[in-house]
Design a protein around this motif. Structure first.
Motif, PDB file in Angstrom:
ATOM      1  N   GLU A 230       0.830  -1.254   0.087  1.00  0.00           N
ATOM      2  CA  GLU A 230       0.012  -0.291   0.119  1.00  0.00           C
ATOM      3  C   GLU A 230       0.703   1.116  -0.153  1.00  0.00           C
ATOM      4  OE1 GLU A 230      -0.774  -1.523   4.263  1.00  0.00           O
ATOM      5  OE2 GLU A 230       0.305  -2.232   2.343  1.00  0.00           O
ATOM      6  N   MET A 231       2.003   1.057   0.501  1.00  0.00           N
ATOM      7  CA  MET A 231       3.041   2.112   0.426  1.00  0.00           C
ATOM      8  C   MET A 231       3.273   2.963  -1.030  1.00  0.00           C
ATOM      9  SD  MET A 231       5.579   1.819   3.596  1.00  0.00           S
ATOM     10  CE  MET A 231       6.475   0.339   2.998  1.00  0.00           C
ATOM     11  N   GLU A 232       3.311   2.011  -1.950  1.00  0.00           N
ATOM     12  CA  GLU A 232       3.653   2.348  -3.476  1.00  0.00           C
ATOM     13  C   GLU A 232       2.774   3.173  -4.010  1.00  0.00           C
ATOM     14  OE1 GLU A 232       4.982  -0.258  -7.412  1.00  0.00           O
ATOM     15  OE2 GLU A 232       3.681  -1.142  -5.911  1.00  0.00           O
ATOM     16  N   SER A 233       1.192   2.822  -3.691  1.00  0.00           N
ATOM     17  CA  SER A 233       0.441   3.886  -4.217  1.00  0.00           C
ATOM     18  C   SER A 233       0.040   4.820  -3.259  1.00  0.00           C
ATOM     19  CB  SER A 233      -1.324   3.113  -4.305  1.00  0.00           C
ATOM     20  OG  SER A 233      -1.477   2.511  -3.177  1.00  0.00           O
ATOM     21  N   LEU A 234       0.178   4.872  -2.056  1.00  0.00           N
ATOM     22  CA  LEU A 234       0.165   5.873  -1.056  1.00  0.00           C
ATOM     23  C   LEU A 234       0.887   7.195  -1.298  1.00  0.00           C
ATOM     24  CD1 LEU A 234      -0.760   4.053   2.309  1.00  0.00           C
ATOM     25  CD2 LEU A 234      -2.279   5.885   0.884  1.00  0.00           C
ATOM     26  N   VAL A 235       2.336   6.928  -1.566  1.00  0.00           N
ATOM     27  CA  VAL A 235       3.121   8.018  -1.959  1.00  0.00           C
ATOM     28  C   VAL A 235       2.649   8.914  -3.181  1.00  0.00           C
ATOM     29  CG1 VAL A 235       5.168   6.722  -0.929  1.00  0.00           C
ATOM     30  CG2 VAL A 235       4.763   6.409  -3.471  1.00  0.00           C
ATOM     31  N   LYS A 236       1.827   8.280  -3.859  1.00  0.00           N
ATOM     32  CA  LYS A 236       1.482   9.077  -5.040  1.00  0.00           C
ATOM     33  C   LYS A 236       0.258   9.802  -4.797  1.00  0.00           C
ATOM     34  CE  LYS A 236       1.010   6.556  -9.128  1.00  0.00           C
ATOM     35  NZ  LYS A 236       0.625   5.603 -10.011  1.00  0.00           N
ATOM     36  N   HIS A 237      -0.432   9.481  -3.728  1.00  0.00           N
ATOM     37  CA  HIS A 237      -1.743   9.944  -3.563  1.00  0.00           C
ATOM     38  C   HIS A 237      -1.997  10.966  -2.313  1.00  0.00           C
ATOM     39  CE1 HIS A 237      -3.052   6.396  -6.370  1.00  0.00           C
ATOM     40  NE2 HIS A 237      -2.928   7.552  -7.237  1.00  0.00           N
ATOM     41  N   ILE A 238      -0.962  10.727  -1.612  1.00  0.00           N
ATOM     42  CA  ILE A 238      -1.318  11.519  -0.249  1.00  0.00           C
ATOM     43  C   ILE A 238      -0.379  12.883  -0.391  1.00  0.00           C
ATOM     44  CG2 ILE A 238      -0.896  11.510   2.175  1.00  0.00           C
ATOM     45  CD1 ILE A 238      -2.921   9.734   1.144  1.00  0.00           C
ATOM     46  N   LYS A 239      -1.080  13.979  -0.383  1.00  0.00           N
ATOM     47  CA  LYS A 239      -0.349  15.459  -0.583  1.00  0.00           C
ATOM     48  C   LYS A 239       0.444  15.762   0.708  1.00  0.00           C
ATOM     49  CE  LYS A 239      -4.350  17.417  -0.682  1.00  0.00           C
ATOM     50  NZ  LYS A 239      -5.424  18.236  -0.723  1.00  0.00           N
ATOM     51  N   GLY A 240       1.589  16.148   0.261  1.00  0.00           N
ATOM     52  CA  GLY A 240       2.771  16.748   1.265  1.00  0.00           C
ATOM     53  C   GLY A 240       3.457  15.526   2.076  1.00  0.00           C
ATOM     54  N   LEU A 241       3.199  14.186   1.561  1.00  0.00           N
ATOM     55  CA  LEU A 241       3.893  13.242   2.368  1.00  0.00           C
ATOM     56  C   LEU A 241       5.544  13.309   2.169  1.00  0.00           C
ATOM     57  CD1 LEU A 241       2.813  10.537   4.146  1.00  0.00           C
ATOM     58  CD2 LEU A 241       3.216   9.380   1.800  1.00  0.00           C
ATOM     59  N   LYS A 242       6.159  13.028   3.326  1.00  0.00           N
ATOM     60  CA  LYS A 242       7.612  13.081   3.294  1.00  0.00           C
ATOM     61  C   LYS A 242       8.340  11.867   3.756  1.00  0.00           C
ATOM     62  CE  LYS A 242       7.589  18.018   4.545  1.00  0.00           C
ATOM     63  NZ  LYS A 242       8.016  19.041   5.588  1.00  0.00           N
ATOM     64  N   ARG A 243       7.185  10.899   4.352  1.00  0.00           N
ATOM     65  CA  ARG A 243       7.696   9.802   4.869  1.00  0.00           C
ATOM     66  C   ARG A 243       6.644   8.823   5.141  1.00  0.00           C
ATOM     67  NH1 ARG A 243      10.280   9.334  10.538  1.00  0.00           N
ATOM     68  NH2 ARG A 243       8.088   8.711  11.250  1.00  0.00           N
ATOM     69  N   ILE A 244       6.561   7.563   4.835  1.00  0.00           N
ATOM     70  CA  ILE A 244       5.877   6.435   5.148  1.00  0.00           C
ATOM     71  C   ILE A 244       6.342   5.193   5.338  1.00  0.00           C
ATOM     72  CG2 ILE A 244       5.324   5.879   2.718  1.00  0.00           C
ATOM     73  CD1 ILE A 244       2.379   5.490   3.524  1.00  0.00           C
ATOM     74  N   ARG A 245       6.235   4.487   6.395  1.00  0.00           N
ATOM     75  CA  ARG A 245       6.576   3.168   7.004  1.00  0.00           C
ATOM     76  C   ARG A 245       5.508   2.229   7.429  1.00  0.00           C
ATOM     77  NH1 ARG A 245      10.621   5.058  11.821  1.00  0.00           N
ATOM     78  NH2 ARG A 245       8.513   5.795  12.576  1.00  0.00           N
ATOM     79  N   PHE A 246       5.812   1.080   7.309  1.00  0.00           N
ATOM     80  CA  PHE A 246       5.024  -0.312   7.509  1.00  0.00           C
ATOM     81  C   PHE A 246       5.681  -0.943   8.796  1.00  0.00           C
ATOM     82  CE2 PHE A 246       3.113  -4.331   7.448  1.00  0.00           C
ATOM     83  CZ  PHE A 246       1.888  -4.191   7.028  1.00  0.00           C
ATOM     84  N   PHE A 247       5.021  -1.177   9.745  1.00  0.00           N
ATOM     85  CA  PHE A 247       5.324  -2.011  10.896  1.00  0.00           C
ATOM     86  C   PHE A 247       4.388  -3.366  11.262  1.00  0.00           C
ATOM     87  CE2 PHE A 247       7.429   2.007  11.690  1.00  0.00           C
ATOM     88  CZ  PHE A 247       8.518   1.665  11.990  1.00  0.00           C
ATOM     89  N   MET A 248       4.834  -4.433  11.313  1.00  0.00           N
ATOM     90  CA  MET A 248       4.168  -5.486  11.778  1.00  0.00           C
ATOM     91  C   MET A 248       4.683  -6.161  12.973  1.00  0.00           C
ATOM     92  SD  MET A 248       2.941  -8.971   9.371  1.00  0.00           S
ATOM     93  CE  MET A 248       1.661  -7.981   8.310  1.00  0.00           C
ATOM     94  N   THR A 249       3.741  -6.730  13.839  1.00  0.00           N
ATOM     95  CA  THR A 249       4.049  -7.536  14.919  1.00  0.00           C
ATOM     96  C   THR A 249       4.602  -8.764  14.877  1.00  0.00           C
ATOM     97  OG1 THR A 249       1.976  -8.104  15.514  1.00  0.00           O
ATOM     98  CG2 THR A 249       2.968  -5.780  16.575  1.00  0.00           C
TER      99      THR A 249
END
Length: 394
Positions: A230-249
């Motif tokens: 989901e990070m691959e598409s969110l970086v295209k569509h969320i305005k002003g985004l500077k960083r996105i990460r994904f964490f799993m337990t």
């Protein structure tokens, strides 16, 4: 009212079938298809007589999928088969002008890599066919994308950082098992991590970055940075985004078992010779591990999946946490499946329902955050995935 064709009869397929039957005012005819008819028959036996039709199909064969779509006169297709089969099923939908939905992006069976590129390339073909293709309508991807879009619409002028946080605190009693398809799960977890910051992707070693997050109704858990689609598409569509990460337990027992299996080559995806036969280690391992669809009656505990977004609203810093909590035993009582299957399958039904009702519409290929999040968020509360939101200190 619509005829829905569901392809895939694993744990998620079971949830989708059950939930489509529960939404009979939208889906008046429901067909479940799989390569293995016995799996379909088992799910059919759990539902009211006559509410679910079943069929066989080889989802690797586009012509077989085309023939099935035509035979049942499907108005929409929900793909919950293996991610390896996304492209053949999408091609069948293009050929028959049938709206399409899946829960996970395409993965090549021989390469431990997953990305939207090949699915995005079908955008024009979907436009030419006059149909909508909805990608990643599960939970993550899926609901997490919608959470980001909802935050962007209602809480921020700009979102600067997003952390996606996925916690499964369920206990199935096995020393080692995966909560969804072992091949997909283990390939995903053993791959290098990756996150996006300041316009570029940064790669990490597997499990190199860990943080402890205090999950509501679960408690503090070690959460490891992974790459997730989901990070691959969110970086295209969320305005002003500077960083996105994904964490799993992950618990230490799971990580120890996985590392041992990796060290002895059992996570390999290329053929090796064994007593004159060719076998793929990962496929052999899959036959030894418990079927994820069988974990439902054994699993206790909760899932907690959400996003933390931080940015600006009216010139002031803001930070919010949107999350959803689900109890495994409640899921099994409702649809005979554990929480991981439930939280993936219910969003698929919500996405299909919104498409059938025309609340989500368009021609071409779409990711979830490109559509109005309000309809989806409302349906989550109705369909068994009530969500929570809280303001946090920046």
């Amino acid at each position: 009212m619509a005829t829905v064709l569901i392809i895939g009869a694993g744990g998620v397929g079971r949830v989708v079938a059950h939930k489509c039957v529960m939404n009979g005012s939208t889906f008046d005819r429901i067909i479940l298809a799989s390569r293995t008819l016995m799996r379909c028959e088992e799910i059919q036996s759990e539902l009211p007589k006559g509410s679910l039709e079943i069929a066989t199909v080889d989802a690797d064969n586009t012509q077989e999928v085309i023939d099935l779509i035509k035979r049942v006169k499907a108005d929409i297709l929900i793909n919950v088969a293996l991610p390896y089969q996304d492209l053949t099923i999408m091609d069948a939908c293009i050929a028959t002008n049938t709206p399409y939905l899946d829960t996970a992006n395409y993965e090549h069976p021989d390469v431990a890599k997953f990305e939207y590129k090949l699915q995005w390339e079908k955008d024009q073909a979907f436009k030419d066919a006059g149909i909508m293709g909805l990608l990643g309508s599960g939970f993550d991807p899926g609901a997490t994308n919608v959470f980001c879009a909802y935050a962007q619409k209602h809480y921020f002028d700009e979102i600067h950082t997003i952390d996606i946080l996925d916690c499964n605190a369920g206990d199935h009693g096995y020393a080692f098992a995966t909560n969804f398809n072992p091949e997909i799960n283990l390939r995903e977890v053993s791959a290098k991590g990756r996150y996006w910051e300041n316009g570029k992707w940064i790669e990490t070693e597997p499990m190199e970055i860990m943080q402890v997050w205090d999950y509501p109704e679960v408690g503090p858990k070690d959460s490891y940075l992974l790459y997730h689609e989901e990070m691959e598409s969110l970086v295209k569509h969320i305005k002003g985004l500077k960083r996105i990460r994904f964490f799993m337990t992950f618990g230490q027992s799971y990580l120890t078992h996985m590392k041992c299996l990796e060290n002895v080559g059992m996570l390999g995806i290329k053929e090796v010779e064994h007593k004159g036969m060719k076998i793929v280690p990962m496929e052999f391992l899959k036959t030894l591990l418990p079927d994820p669809a069988s974990l439902g009656p054994r699993t206790k505990g909760k899932t907690n999946i959400g996003i933390v977004a931080e940015g600006l609203k009216d010139g002031k810093k803001r930070k919010i946490y949107i999350y959803q909590i689900k109890d495994h035993e409640e899921c099994y009582a409702e649809v005979k499946a554990q929480g991981v299957s439930y939280t993936t399958g219910v969003p698929a039904v919500i996405g299909a329902k919104l498409m059938v009702e025309g609340k989500w519409s368009g021609k071409g290929v779409f990711n979830m955050e490109q559509l109005d999040p309000d309809f989806f968020m409302e349906e989550m509360n109705v369909q068994g995935l009530p969500w929570n939101i809280r303001e946090m200190e920046c």
